[in-house]
Design an enzyme around this catalytic site. Structure first.
Site, PDB file in Angstrom:
ATOM      1  CB  SER A   1      -0.940  -0.008   1.215  1.00 62.32           C
ATOM      2  OG  SER A   1      -0.228  -0.208   2.422  1.00 62.32           O
TER       3      SER A   1
ATOM      4  CD  GLU B   1       1.229   8.516   4.774  1.00 61.60           C
ATOM      5  OE1 GLU B   1       0.866   7.731   5.670  1.00 61.60           O
ATOM      6  OE2 GLU B   1       2.052   9.438   4.950  1.00 61.60           O
TER       7      GLU B   1
ATOM      8  CG  ASP C   1       1.396  15.530  14.936  1.00 60.65           C
ATOM      9  OD1 ASP C   1       1.680  14.419  15.430  1.00 60.65           O
ATOM     10  OD2 ASP C   1       1.701  15.868  13.782  1.00 60.65           O
TER      11      ASP C   1
ATOM     12  CG  PHE D   1      10.428  13.641   7.412  1.00 62.26           C
ATOM     13  CD1 PHE D   1       9.770  14.846   7.574  1.00 62.26           C
ATOM     14  CD2 PHE D   1      10.523  13.111   6.127  1.00 62.26           C
ATOM     15  CE1 PHE D   1       9.217  15.518   6.499  1.00 62.26           C
ATOM     16  CE2 PHE D   1       9.971  13.776   5.041  1.00 62.26           C
ATOM     17  CZ  PHE D   1       9.322  14.980   5.221  1.00 62.26           C
TER      18      PHE D   1
ATOM     19  CG  HIS E   1       1.538   1.949   4.428  1.00 59.34           C
ATOM     20  ND1 HIS E   1       0.384   2.015   3.678  1.00 59.34           N
ATOM     21  CD2 HIS E   1       1.747   3.211   4.901  1.00 59.34           C
ATOM     22  CE1 HIS E   1      -0.096   3.242   3.706  1.00 59.34           C
ATOM     23  NE2 HIS E   1       0.721   3.989   4.431  1.00 59.34           N
TER      24      HIS E   1
END
Length: 280
Positions: free
Chosen positions: A11, A13, A104, A211, A261
């Site tokens: 998958s 994103e 968040d 990140f 993913h």
């Protein structure tokens, strides 16, 4: 276009683009990745009206590929009424998959909202929509950055799953042993659903470091040092990243991971190269 599902259960994103050029590019990325027969696409979400609209518009755009598309839904800063309306809107749009997240905590934010944790959001979705949605939740093999302990974090994860989630997608990581240890601990707490490893292709060291520091994903020292040594040589960074992540994916699959993913950052090529290196 092939719609046959990839045997690995992959998958991808995406995030909602905020420019016309970004939207045009995403169509090409979507089509290139759809050829690999993903189980689903997911689209990230942020609090606030304009971002919600952008998420829905992106979901529509991505879903035109014929692939199941799952919007992210977060509860922090949202009231039940807002979430109820959004769930109804998604149902009207024919969407039957969601990624349910806490979201968040913005700095200086006054109101957190009526739902504080992802397990409460999962329960709310089930109360409102029954089994209409397949629900994915997040998992943190190296522990959530705000968790008081690893044990507490795994317990919280098990609570989310038992609230009605169908599967979990992990934060990205570079240490396969961390994933296997997390899965083992989750299974010991009675979690039986698939826990799919999240994969971040390495293409830019500066962005990756930023990140990773923000989300608590550890970049092993040997990877950091090699990436630092390449400096601004983007081709060397991409080639090294492809090798490292391809090996990681292979080890995860060989060890029993139920799929992969990919956090694509709205790019197709890095993920496609990794997939080409993997033996199912």
């Amino acid at each position: 276009m092939s719609t046959q599902e990839h045997p690995l259960g992959i998958s991808f994103e995406f995030f909602p683009p905020n420019t016309d050029a970004g939207r045009e590019k995403l169509v090409k990325v979507r089509d290139a990745l759809a050829e690999r027969g993903p189980r689903f696409f997911s689209v990230t979400y942020g609090a606030g009206g304009s971002t919600q609209d952008r998420t829905l518009n992106t979901v529509r755009q991505v879903r035109d590929s014929g692939i199941t598309t799952a919007p992210h839904l977060s509860c922090i800063g949202s009231e039940k009424g807002q979430l109820r309306e959004l769930l109804a809107r998604y149902r009207e749009e024919g969407i039957n998959s969601l990624v349910a997240l806490r979201g968040d905590l913005p700095s200086g934010m006054g109101g957190i909202g009526e739902l504080r944790y992802a397990n409460e959001l999962v329960e709310f979705i089930r109360e409102e929509s029954g089994d209409h949605f397949e629900i994915a939740v997040a998992a943190y093999p190296e522990s959530h950055p705000q968790a008081p302990s690893f044990d507490r974090d795994v317990e919280n994860f098990a609570r989310k799953m038992k609230a009605g989630a169908n599967l979990a997608i992990t934060q990205y990581f570079f240490n396969a042993d961390a994933y296997f240890h997390f899965v083992e601990r989750a299974r010991a707490l009675g979690v039986e659903a698939p826990i799919v490893p999240g994969i971040m292709p390495i293409t830019n060291y500066t962005k990756l470091a930023r990140f990773s520091d923000a989300c608590g994903a550890e970049i092993p020292r040997w990877i950091r040092k090699q990436l630092e040594a390449y400096g601004d040589d983007s081709e060397a960074i991409a080639a090294f990243g492809e090798e490292v992540i391809s090996r990681l994916c292979q080890r995860l699959l060989d060890g029993g991971a139920p799929g992969l993913h990919f956090y694509t950052l709205n790019q197709a090529a890095p993920t496609l190269k990794i997939l080409d290196n993997i033996v199912g």
